[in-house]
Design an enzyme around this catalytic site. Sequence first.
Site, short mmCIF file in Angstrom:
data_model
loop_
_atom_site.label_atom_id
_atom_site.label_comp_id
_atom_site.label_asym_id
_atom_site.label_seq_id
_atom_site.Cartn_x
_atom_site.Cartn_y
_atom_site.Cartn_z
CB ILE A 61 -0.97 -0.01 1.22
CG1 ILE A 61 -2.06 1.04 1.06
CG2 ILE A 61 -0.21 0.12 2.53
CD1 ILE A 61 -3.22 0.87 2.03
CB CYS A 62 1.89 3.87 -1.81
SG CYS A 62 1.02 3.91 -3.38
CB ALA A 63 -0.45 8.23 -1.18
CB THR A 89 -2.93 5.44 2.98
OG1 THR A 89 -2.00 4.34 3.07
CG2 THR A 89 -3.26 5.93 4.38
#
Length: 106
Positions: A61-63, A89
């Site tokens: 996961i990232c932004a 996120t």
Amino acid sequence: MEIPEIGVVELAALLSDDIVLIDVREPEEYAEARVPGATLIPLDTVPERARELPDQHLYMICALGGRSLKAAEYLTAHGWSCTNVAGGTNGWIEAGYPYDSGPPGD
């Protein structure tokens, strides 16, 4: 290389299954807000820290999903099995799911 993707709704359902969730954002982003249980390994450190990762399926996961896809592609090419979290996120927070904040370990 085809990397499987799930959305934040699917991630929310999986979190109770003790999955390995790797957050590849920068430390400042991670401290601001993160999915509960996510482990921070910034994207630029993935190659050198890959040996720290368990030999089990990883959720990245990232932004939004771009950086985590790059990490998933790298790790998949080096023997791991990965799924990317589309929406990241930001999508998690926008969907109203609870999140943690503060420095790692808090």
